[in-house]
Design a protein around this motif. Structure first.
Motif, PDB file in Angstrom:
ATOM      1  N   ARG A  82       0.407  13.386 -11.059  1.00  0.00           N
ATOM      2  CA  ARG A  82       0.122  13.500 -12.489  1.00  0.00           C
ATOM      3  C   ARG A  82       1.333  13.116 -13.336  1.00  0.00           C
ATOM      4  NH1 ARG A  82      -0.367  18.620 -13.925  1.00  0.00           N
ATOM      5  NH2 ARG A  82      -1.243  18.019 -15.944  1.00  0.00           N
ATOM      6  N   ARG A  83       2.514  13.084 -12.742  1.00  0.00           N
ATOM      7  CA  ARG A  83       3.727  12.710 -13.469  1.00  0.00           C
ATOM      8  C   ARG A  83       3.886  11.189 -13.421  1.00  0.00           C
ATOM      9  NH1 ARG A  83       2.615  17.950 -12.242  1.00  0.00           N
ATOM     10  NH2 ARG A  83       4.073  19.329 -13.347  1.00  0.00           N
ATOM     11  N   PRO A  84       3.869  10.522 -14.560  1.00  0.00           N
ATOM     12  CA  PRO A  84       3.908   9.052 -14.561  1.00  0.00           C
ATOM     13  C   PRO A  84       5.226   8.464 -14.096  1.00  0.00           C
ATOM     14  CG  PRO A  84       4.055   9.904 -16.802  1.00  0.00           C
ATOM     15  CD  PRO A  84       3.727  11.071 -15.925  1.00  0.00           C
ATOM     16  N   ASN A  85       6.284   9.275 -14.045  1.00  0.00           N
ATOM     17  CA  ASN A  85       7.592   8.771 -13.624  1.00  0.00           C
ATOM     18  C   ASN A  85       7.839   8.973 -12.125  1.00  0.00           C
ATOM     19  OD1 ASN A  85       7.726  11.578 -14.290  1.00  0.00           O
ATOM     20  ND2 ASN A  85       9.964  11.499 -14.306  1.00  0.00           N
ATOM     21  N   VAL A  86       6.758   9.112 -11.349  1.00  0.00           N
ATOM     22  CA  VAL A  86       6.862   9.186  -9.889  1.00  0.00           C
ATOM     23  C   VAL A  86       5.996   8.087  -9.285  1.00  0.00           C
ATOM     24  CG1 VAL A  86       6.667  10.637  -7.833  1.00  0.00           C
ATOM     25  CG2 VAL A  86       7.045  11.698 -10.068  1.00  0.00           C
ATOM     26  N   ILE A  87       6.574   7.362  -8.328  1.00  0.00           N
ATOM     27  CA  ILE A  87       5.777   6.488  -7.481  1.00  0.00           C
ATOM     28  C   ILE A  87       5.833   7.057  -6.071  1.00  0.00           C
ATOM     29  CG2 ILE A  87       6.348   4.498  -8.922  1.00  0.00           C
ATOM     30  CD1 ILE A  87       7.978   3.457  -6.519  1.00  0.00           C
ATOM     31  N   CYS A  88       4.949   6.599  -5.215  1.00  0.00           N
ATOM     32  CA  CYS A  88       4.899   7.146  -3.859  1.00  0.00           C
ATOM     33  C   CYS A  88       5.145   6.042  -2.845  1.00  0.00           C
ATOM     34  CB  CYS A  88       3.548   7.799  -3.597  1.00  0.00           C
ATOM     35  SG  CYS A  88       3.505   8.784  -2.076  1.00  0.00           S
ATOM     36  N   LYS A  89       5.923   6.377  -1.845  1.00  0.00           N
ATOM     37  CA  LYS A  89       6.262   5.443  -0.776  1.00  0.00           C
ATOM     38  C   LYS A  89       5.363   5.722   0.433  1.00  0.00           C
ATOM     39  CE  LYS A  89      10.609   4.481  -0.468  1.00  0.00           C
ATOM     40  NZ  LYS A  89      12.068   4.570  -0.153  1.00  0.00           N
ATOM     41  N   ILE A 102      -3.026   6.550  -2.555  1.00  0.00           N
ATOM     42  CA  ILE A 102      -3.363   5.419  -3.418  1.00  0.00           C
ATOM     43  C   ILE A 102      -4.304   5.844  -4.542  1.00  0.00           C
ATOM     44  CG2 ILE A 102      -4.510   3.175  -3.500  1.00  0.00           C
ATOM     45  CD1 ILE A 102      -3.489   2.740  -0.596  1.00  0.00           C
ATOM     46  N   ALA A 103      -5.286   6.688  -4.218  1.00  0.00           N
ATOM     47  CA  ALA A 103      -6.215   7.166  -5.247  1.00  0.00           C
ATOM     48  C   ALA A 103      -5.495   8.008  -6.295  1.00  0.00           C
ATOM     49  CB  ALA A 103      -7.337   7.979  -4.592  1.00  0.00           C
ATOM     50  N   SER A 104      -4.493   8.768  -5.865  1.00  0.00           N
ATOM     51  CA  SER A 104      -3.789   9.668  -6.783  1.00  0.00           C
ATOM     52  C   SER A 104      -2.794   8.924  -7.664  1.00  0.00           C
ATOM     53  CB  SER A 104      -3.057  10.751  -5.987  1.00  0.00           C
ATOM     54  OG  SER A 104      -3.956  11.535  -5.234  1.00  0.00           O
ATOM     55  N   PHE A 105      -2.019   8.031  -7.064  1.00  0.00           N
ATOM     56  CA  PHE A 105      -0.970   7.327  -7.807  1.00  0.00           C
ATOM     57  C   PHE A 105      -1.448   6.017  -8.415  1.00  0.00           C
ATOM     58  CE2 PHE A 105       1.526  10.237  -5.281  1.00  0.00           C
ATOM     59  CZ  PHE A 105       2.621  10.529  -6.076  1.00  0.00           C
ATOM     60  N   GLY A 106      -2.473   5.417  -7.842  1.00  0.00           N
ATOM     61  CA  GLY A 106      -2.935   4.110  -8.306  1.00  0.00           C
ATOM     62  C   GLY A 106      -2.137   2.990  -7.656  1.00  0.00           C
ATOM     63  N   TRP A 107      -2.711   1.805  -7.648  1.00  0.00           N
ATOM     64  CA  TRP A 107      -2.090   0.673  -6.950  1.00  0.00           C
ATOM     65  C   TRP A 107      -0.773   0.239  -7.583  1.00  0.00           C
ATOM     66  CZ3 TRP A 107      -3.442  -0.844  -2.274  1.00  0.00           C
ATOM     67  CH2 TRP A 107      -4.737  -0.572  -1.815  1.00  0.00           C
ATOM     68  N   ASP A 108      -0.535   0.567  -8.825  1.00  0.00           N
ATOM     69  CA  ASP A 108       0.704   0.155  -9.480  1.00  0.00           C
ATOM     70  C   ASP A 108       1.870   1.096  -9.196  1.00  0.00           C
ATOM     71  OD1 ASP A 108      -0.333  -2.137 -10.740  1.00  0.00           O
ATOM     72  OD2 ASP A 108      -1.208  -0.913 -12.338  1.00  0.00           O
ATOM     73  N   ARG A 109       1.612   2.203  -8.508  1.00  0.00           N
ATOM     74  CA  ARG A 109       2.683   3.191  -8.278  1.00  0.00           C
ATOM     75  C   ARG A 109       2.815   3.538  -6.794  1.00  0.00           C
ATOM     76  NH1 ARG A 109       2.776   8.404 -11.069  1.00  0.00           N
ATOM     77  NH2 ARG A 109       0.500   8.391 -11.242  1.00  0.00           N
ATOM     78  N   VAL A 110       2.663   2.553  -5.940  1.00  0.00           N
ATOM     79  CA  VAL A 110       2.863   2.745  -4.501  1.00  0.00           C
ATOM     80  C   VAL A 110       3.693   1.577  -3.960  1.00  0.00           C
ATOM     81  CG1 VAL A 110       0.863   4.199  -3.957  1.00  0.00           C
ATOM     82  CG2 VAL A 110       0.582   1.712  -4.107  1.00  0.00           C
ATOM     83  N   VAL A 111       4.563   1.881  -3.002  1.00  0.00           N
ATOM     84  CA  VAL A 111       5.355   0.861  -2.297  1.00  0.00           C
ATOM     85  C   VAL A 111       5.287   1.173  -0.805  1.00  0.00           C
ATOM     86  CG1 VAL A 111       6.913   0.416  -4.238  1.00  0.00           C
ATOM     87  CG2 VAL A 111       7.517   2.184  -2.557  1.00  0.00           C
ATOM     88  N   TRP A 112       5.714   0.213   0.008  1.00  0.00           N
ATOM     89  CA  TRP A 112       5.618   0.374   1.466  1.00  0.00           C
ATOM     90  C   TRP A 112       7.010   0.487   2.081  1.00  0.00           C
ATOM     91  CZ3 TRP A 112       7.224  -2.009   5.981  1.00  0.00           C
ATOM     92  CH2 TRP A 112       6.553  -1.628   7.151  1.00  0.00           C
ATOM     93  N   GLY A 113       7.117   1.266   3.153  1.00  0.00           N
ATOM     94  CA  GLY A 113       8.375   1.373   3.880  1.00  0.00           C
ATOM     95  C   GLY A 113       8.110   1.661   5.347  1.00  0.00           C
ATOM     96  N   SER A 114       9.072   1.276   6.187  1.00  0.00           N
ATOM     97  CA  SER A 114       8.887   1.477   7.629  1.00  0.00           C
ATOM     98  C   SER A 114       9.356   2.857   8.092  1.00  0.00           C
ATOM     99  CB  SER A 114       9.649   0.405   8.409  1.00  0.00           C
ATOM    100  OG  SER A 114      11.064   0.576   8.281  1.00  0.00           O
ATOM    101  N   ASP A 115      10.437   3.349   7.506  1.00  0.00           N
ATOM    102  CA  ASP A 115      11.155   4.520   8.016  1.00  0.00           C
ATOM    103  C   ASP A 115      11.593   4.284   9.460  1.00  0.00           C
ATOM    104  OD1 ASP A 115      12.416   6.966   7.825  1.00  0.00           O
ATOM    105  OD2 ASP A 115      10.633   8.133   8.331  1.00  0.00           O
ATOM    106  N   TRP A 116      12.029   3.065   9.752  1.00  0.00           N
ATOM    107  CA  TRP A 116      12.629   2.776  11.056  1.00  0.00           C
ATOM    108  C   TRP A 116      14.036   3.345  11.083  1.00  0.00           C
ATOM    109  CZ3 TRP A 116      16.798   0.222  13.290  1.00  0.00           C
ATOM    110  CH2 TRP A 116      16.665  -0.150  14.625  1.00  0.00           C
ATOM    111  N   PRO A 117      14.481   4.005  12.162  1.00  0.00           N
ATOM    112  CA  PRO A 117      13.813   4.164  13.455  1.00  0.00           C
ATOM    113  C   PRO A 117      12.965   5.422  13.603  1.00  0.00           C
ATOM    114  CG  PRO A 117      16.047   4.980  13.619  1.00  0.00           C
ATOM    115  CD  PRO A 117      15.892   4.466  12.212  1.00  0.00           C
ATOM    116  N   VAL A 118      12.816   6.220  12.553  1.00  0.00           N
ATOM    117  CA  VAL A 118      12.019   7.441  12.690  1.00  0.00           C
ATOM    118  C   VAL A 118      10.590   7.099  13.089  1.00  0.00           C
ATOM    119  CG1 VAL A 118      11.275   9.570  11.562  1.00  0.00           C
ATOM    120  CG2 VAL A 118      13.503   8.588  11.000  1.00  0.00           C
TER     121      VAL A 118
END
Length: 278
Positions: free
Chosen positions: A189-196, A222-238
């Motif tokens: 709900r906070r517009p200044n947060v994106i999700c990884k 994706i439904a909560s943040f919307g497509w404009d507030r998501v990015v992708w990451g590997s978290d390698w090597p975890v």
């Protein structure tokens, strides 16, 4: 194109990682060259390094070490999210030094390894608010039970761009979906947060998970943040705890297969390009 916003390099000959002694499966060298060989096969073109909670005495040394790797011919590393200690008096001066370095794209202080009240301290919050307007982000690495504290910190610093790591670290292995879901919805709900959307394979049962196991978690983010507030990451090597880089990339593509090309592009690279000027 695929931008990895969450690579960890572990080089025990160069830096000190006190926490690794308690994580035997990660207490090894995980070097850029090993990652890069597999990443290129997966279509990854650009990478951000994520701090690895090194000994605080070598925080700057970690940034310098990664910057040196980034300068090598053909390196995919385009910047770094660096370690910080907002609870310390010296943070303001540290912030000014990092702002002068174009290689630095943001900060992270892992909050699930310290007492919950650290992020509630007056100095911590004031220092986080100082990041506002700098163009630098602050990654939130927290557990689901800390969602209320995350929301409070975000509300205190509305001019800071926050990034919630690893879909909010759901306990997929225990199927603890509902408590995690409520917390993510509230944070979103906070517009200044994106999700990884990063490395969630590490939180699933390594022997039994499939793309369908991960789907409800990724789709809720994706439904909560919307497509404009998501990015992708590997978290390698975890992510090697759940099958590794190639497996995580394949699972991501499987979950996104019914999405449009424009939607996938936002998550996989376009949002990261915009957010960190890559």
């Amino acid at each position: 194109m695929l931008i990895d916003t969450h690579l960890h390099i572990i080089d025990r000959s160069a830096l000190r990682y006190p926490w690794l002694s308690g994580e035997p499966d990660l207490d090894h060298d995980f070097l850029y060259e090993t990652y890069a060989a597999e990443a290129r096969r997966c279509g990854i073109t650009t990478v951000l390094h994520m701090e690895v909670d090194v000994d605080p005495a070598v925080m700057q040394a970690e940034t310098d070490h990664v910057a040196g790797i980034a300068k090598r011919a053909g390196s995919m590393i385009a910047g770094a999210i660096v370690s910080c200690r907002p609870e310390d008096e010296g943070f303001a001066a540290y912030l000014e030094r990092q702002k002068a370095d174009p290689f630095v794209k943001g900060f992270r202080r892992v909050l699930h390894v310290v007492p919950d009240d650290v992020s509630e301290g007056a100095l911590f919050r004031e220092n986080i608010r100082r990041i506002g307007g700098s163009g630098l982000t602050f990654d939130l690495c927290t557990l689901p039970h800390q969602a209320g504290r995350v929301a409070a910190l975000v509300d205190f610093a509305p001019d800071v761009q926050f990034v919630l790591d690893h879909c909010g670290v759901p306990d997929i292995r225990s199927d603890a979906f509902e408590p995690w879901k409520a917390g993510v919805s509230e944070i979103a709900r906070r517009p200044n947060v994106i999700c990884k959307v990063s490395g969630v394979v590490a939180y699933a049962d390594a022997e039994t998970w499939t793309a369908e196991t991960l789907r409800p978690y990724i789709e809720h983010v994706i439904a909560s943040f919307g497509w404009d507030r998501v990015v992708w990451g590997s978290d390698w090597p975890v992510c090697t705890r759940g099958g590794g880089l190639s497996t995580w990339v394949a699972a991501t593509q499987a979950v996104l297969s019914s999405s449009s090309e424009a939607e996938r592009s936002k998550l996989l690279f376009a949002n990261a390009q915009r957010l960190w000027s890559l």
